[in-house]
Design a protein around this motif. Structure first.
Motif, PDB file in Angstrom:
ATOM      1  N   ASN A 114      12.818  -1.069  -8.131  1.00  0.00           N
ATOM      2  CA  ASN A 114      14.079   0.650  -7.809  1.00  0.00           C
ATOM      3  C   ASN A 114      13.796   0.611  -9.775  1.00  0.00           C
ATOM      4  O   ASN A 114      13.503   2.040 -10.271  1.00  0.00           O
ATOM      5  CB  ASN A 114      15.194   0.242  -7.395  1.00  0.00           C
ATOM      6  CG  ASN A 114      15.895   2.239  -7.019  1.00  0.00           C
ATOM      7  OD1 ASN A 114      14.969   2.165  -6.567  1.00  0.00           O
ATOM      8  ND2 ASN A 114      16.754   2.125  -7.503  1.00  0.00           N
ATOM      9  N   GLU A 115      14.262  -0.144 -10.473  1.00  0.00           N
ATOM     10  CA  GLU A 115      14.302  -0.048 -11.280  1.00  0.00           C
ATOM     11  C   GLU A 115      12.805   0.339 -11.911  1.00  0.00           C
ATOM     12  O   GLU A 115      12.845   0.963 -13.459  1.00  0.00           O
ATOM     13  CB  GLU A 115      15.057  -1.560 -12.844  1.00  0.00           C
ATOM     14  CG  GLU A 115      14.738  -1.173 -14.066  1.00  0.00           C
ATOM     15  CD  GLU A 115      15.835  -0.435 -14.642  1.00  0.00           C
ATOM     16  OE1 GLU A 115      17.000   0.372 -13.765  1.00  0.00           O
ATOM     17  OE2 GLU A 115      15.365   0.089 -16.313  1.00  0.00           O
ATOM     18  N   TYR A 116      11.898  -0.609 -11.837  1.00  0.00           N
ATOM     19  CA  TYR A 116      10.836   0.602 -12.057  1.00  0.00           C
ATOM     20  C   TYR A 116      10.459   1.646 -11.976  1.00  0.00           C
ATOM     21  O   TYR A 116      10.028   1.962 -12.946  1.00  0.00           O
ATOM     22  CB  TYR A 116       9.891  -0.295 -11.675  1.00  0.00           C
ATOM     23  CG  TYR A 116       8.048   0.035 -11.345  1.00  0.00           C
ATOM     24  CD1 TYR A 116       7.661  -0.454 -12.392  1.00  0.00           C
ATOM     25  CD2 TYR A 116       7.424   0.421 -10.211  1.00  0.00           C
ATOM     26  CE1 TYR A 116       5.928  -0.550 -12.436  1.00  0.00           C
ATOM     27  CE2 TYR A 116       6.420   0.893 -10.729  1.00  0.00           C
ATOM     28  CZ  TYR A 116       5.442   0.436 -11.693  1.00  0.00           C
ATOM     29  OH  TYR A 116       4.018   1.575 -12.136  1.00  0.00           O
ATOM     30  N   LEU A 146       1.432   7.722  -7.666  1.00  0.00           N
ATOM     31  CA  LEU A 146       0.019   6.532  -8.190  1.00  0.00           C
ATOM     32  C   LEU A 146       0.778   5.665  -8.050  1.00  0.00           C
ATOM     33  O   LEU A 146       0.557   4.018  -7.902  1.00  0.00           O
ATOM     34  CB  LEU A 146      -1.239   6.836  -7.808  1.00  0.00           C
ATOM     35  CG  LEU A 146      -1.892   7.322  -7.237  1.00  0.00           C
ATOM     36  CD1 LEU A 146      -3.526   8.160  -7.909  1.00  0.00           C
ATOM     37  CD2 LEU A 146      -1.806   7.386  -6.434  1.00  0.00           C
ATOM     38  N   LEU A 147       1.209   5.735  -9.763  1.00  0.00           N
ATOM     39  CA  LEU A 147       1.482   4.264 -10.545  1.00  0.00           C
ATOM     40  C   LEU A 147       3.244   3.647 -10.068  1.00  0.00           C
ATOM     41  O   LEU A 147       2.839   2.421 -10.069  1.00  0.00           O
ATOM     42  CB  LEU A 147       1.896   4.747 -11.607  1.00  0.00           C
ATOM     43  CG  LEU A 147       0.571   5.367 -13.345  1.00  0.00           C
ATOM     44  CD1 LEU A 147       0.930   5.228 -14.241  1.00  0.00           C
ATOM     45  CD2 LEU A 147      -0.160   3.484 -12.418  1.00  0.00           C
ATOM     46  N   THR A 148       3.886   4.539  -9.187  1.00  0.00           N
ATOM     47  CA  THR A 148       4.719   4.085  -8.732  1.00  0.00           C
ATOM     48  C   THR A 148       4.794   3.067  -7.329  1.00  0.00           C
ATOM     49  O   THR A 148       5.109   2.587  -6.598  1.00  0.00           O
ATOM     50  CB  THR A 148       5.615   5.180  -8.391  1.00  0.00           C
ATOM     51  OG1 THR A 148       6.205   6.458  -9.465  1.00  0.00           O
ATOM     52  CG2 THR A 148       7.159   5.324  -8.012  1.00  0.00           C
ATOM     53  N   HIS A 149       3.786   4.215  -6.526  1.00  0.00           N
ATOM     54  CA  HIS A 149       3.160   3.396  -5.801  1.00  0.00           C
ATOM     55  C   HIS A 149       3.064   1.788  -6.024  1.00  0.00           C
ATOM     56  O   HIS A 149       3.316   0.988  -4.525  1.00  0.00           O
ATOM     57  CB  HIS A 149       2.509   4.339  -4.772  1.00  0.00           C
ATOM     58  CG  HIS A 149       2.037   3.566  -3.419  1.00  0.00           C
ATOM     59  ND1 HIS A 149       2.877   4.070  -2.324  1.00  0.00           N
ATOM     60  CD2 HIS A 149       1.166   2.808  -2.786  1.00  0.00           C
ATOM     61  CE1 HIS A 149       2.547   3.459  -1.621  1.00  0.00           C
ATOM     62  NE2 HIS A 149       1.685   2.560  -1.392  1.00  0.00           N
ATOM     63  N   MET A 150       1.729   1.884  -6.510  1.00  0.00           N
ATOM     64  CA  MET A 150       1.197   0.619  -6.676  1.00  0.00           C
ATOM     65  C   MET A 150       2.115  -0.870  -7.649  1.00  0.00           C
ATOM     66  O   MET A 150       2.033  -1.832  -7.045  1.00  0.00           O
ATOM     67  CB  MET A 150      -0.061   0.125  -8.181  1.00  0.00           C
ATOM     68  CG  MET A 150      -1.137   1.534  -7.581  1.00  0.00           C
ATOM     69  SD  MET A 150      -2.405   1.579  -8.190  1.00  0.00           S
ATOM     70  CE  MET A 150      -1.871   2.188  -9.149  1.00  0.00           C
TER      71      MET A 150
END
Lengths: 237, 278
Positions: A162-164, A209-213
């Protein structure tokens, strides 16, 4: 607005925009790492420290959670770092870099948030774990390092992912001091082409996309370090 | 017969938790190879006493001698050295959940005793074999039954070569069918001459190997004596009354009397005051 017309423009500017991914990810990974390295000792100090230590950590967390990131970016970039780079003995260290300011702000803020994730996990462990370690003759610090943290960090992974995702999106604020990450670049192109909407969409898709990956990767990590024998938990869906 | 050699001696232990006096002037001595049993109603201070004996709780008052040397918890280092010599078995096992059975036994050998990993592994395997778990060493606590967990925790304590083992109701958290395997290990340790202080409600079992029963109530030891004496047919001891009550609670009064009686008559055949065969 004519999307058909803007597609070639987007295509043309894409290499420039994608170049921002390197900056975004360096910022996010750097800040996660800084937050991890500071957040663990902060959490341990807040649980096991003396009153004074707990009080100081409390103030740190309160400050960095309380001040908006944008304000901190200005304070660090135009304030603290600008001042330090004027000090003769520190000149030439590149302290006036916008990237450094953004890295520090995101890292220190993340440390405050991460420390609370770790603190929650440490406090969720049964009291008997520390007792058993001490009964075997371990010092408190040995017990924390070999018994408490290995378990607490595993429990922290869901909160950590989540923090990421929060950090990734907060990193977009670094455009305000001119770090050439994804958001800055899409805004630059948008300003040049007078087409703000399509480029906002491009930025949105890239961040998505970056969040998902990242979250996928952390789920894999969570599965890899899972302690055998425990039932699958809700977070493992 | 050798003269009794005191391993652990405490005098005048007081402990207050919150505003409650949990231990009120408790003194006891355990000699090498002896097994002492703490009994008494819950809340009588058995658990707190055991935790004071290895300084998981620091007593407010009182003195402790281990193997003839008075221990004063002055430095952290001394405290850790003391705890290494006093093994502790907990009611709810407290195995380290992120480590395998082997890892649980090994970790203090490596971190506390500074043993090389290969040597620690060897020792840990030996200890696990001793409690009958050689084939389970790669399993994690969540993959073990309660009885197996408690046996791992005994192997973990024994690997440190403690001078005395403290057991805090080691079978109370176990399903009835799993109690036997843990009691078997305890009986084996007693026969091998291990010095032990155990809080338990397994009175009939402990009567067969205890050198002394200590009956606690409201933070004091109110009765002490050999099980033969306290559980003799017709005895009017507190211990006897308590024993009957426990068995009555489990719903079998006639059985309770027979068990108390049979455990004391079984004792009559046992040589008195002897140390276990080593």
């Amino acid at each position: 607005m004519d999307f058909a017309k803007t597609i070639p423009v987007i295509w043309e500017s894409l290499p420039f925009i994608l170049g921002g991914i390197t900056w975004t990810l360096s910022l996010v990974f750097g800040a996660m790492l800084l937050g991890l390295c500071l957040g663990i000792p902060l959490a341990v100090g807040q649980v096991y420290g003396t009153r004074t230590v707990r009080g100081c950590i409390g103030i740190y967390v309160w400050l960095f959670r309380g001040i908006p990131i944008l304000v901190q970016l200005y304070l660090f970039y135009f304030g603290i770092l600008a001042y330090l780079s004027q000090v003769p003995s520190l000149a030439g260290l590149g302290l006036d870099s916008a990237f450094l300011a953004a890295l520090l702000v995101l890292g220190l803020t993340s440390a405050a948030y991460q420390s609370q994730i770790f603190r929650g996990s440490i406090q969720a462990l049964p009291e008997g774990q520390l007792k058993a370690a001490q009964a075997l003759g371990m010092t408190e610090s040995q017990a924390v390092r070999s018994i408490i943290l290995p378990q607490a960090l595993r429990l922290s992974i869901p909160g950590w992912s989540n923090e990421y995702s929060i950090l990734l999106k907060d990193s977009a604020l670094a455009f305000a001091i001119g770090v050439m990450e994804i958001m800055s670049r899409t805004r630059t192109v948008a300003a040049l082409t007078h087409e703000p909407l399509p480029f906002a969409l491009v930025a949105g898709v890239l961040f998505y996309l970056l969040t998902h990956m990242g979250i996928r990767a952390l789920k894999t990590l969570e599965r890899k370090v899972r302690i055998p024998g425990y039932a699958r938990q809700g977070s493992m869906s | 017969m050798t003269t009794p050699q005191p391993i652990l001696r405490v005098e005048g232990i007081h402990k207050t938790l919150g505003d409650q006096l949990v231990l009120n002037d408790v003194s006891l001595t355990v000699n090498r190879g002896e097994v002492k049993i703490l009994i008494g109603p819950s809340g009588s201070g058995k658990s707190t006493l055991l935790q004071c004996l290895n300084f998981l709780h620091h007593p407010d008052q009182g003195r402790i001698w281990l193997d003839g040397r008075e221990f004063k918890a002055t430095s952290r280092r001394e405290l850790c050295a003391f705890r290494q010599q006093v093994g502790m078995i907990f009611q709810d096992f407290n195995l380290f959940d992120h480590l395998t059975a082997l890892g649980n036994v090994q970790i203090a050998l490596i971190k506390v005793k500074g043993m090389a990993k290969a040597k620690a592994t060897h020792r840990a395997k030996e200890e696990l074999a001793r409690v009958g778990l050689a084939d389970k060493m790669d399993l994690y606590p969540a993959q073990l039954s309660g009885g197996q967990k408690q046996r791992v925790s005994m192997a973990r304590a024994l690997a440190m070569d403690p001078k005395v083992l403290l057991l805090d109701e080691p079978t109370s958290a176990l399903d009835p069918e799993l109690i036997g395997e843990v009691l078997a290990v305890i009986r084996f340790l007693a026969s091998a001459g291990m010095t032990m202080i155990m809080a338990t409600h397994q009175i009939a079992f402990s009567a067969t190997m205890a050198h002394e029963f200590l009956f606690m109530e409201k933070g004091r030891i109110v009765e002490r004596g050999s099980p033969v004496h306290l559980l003799a047919p017709g005895a009017t001891s507190r211990t006897m009354a308590f024993c009957a009550k426990i068995n009555e609670l489990s719903g079998d009064l006639g059985m309770a009397e027979r068990r108390c009686a049979s455990s004391s008559s079984a004792l009559a055949d046992k040589p008195q005051g002897g140390h276990g065969t080593t």
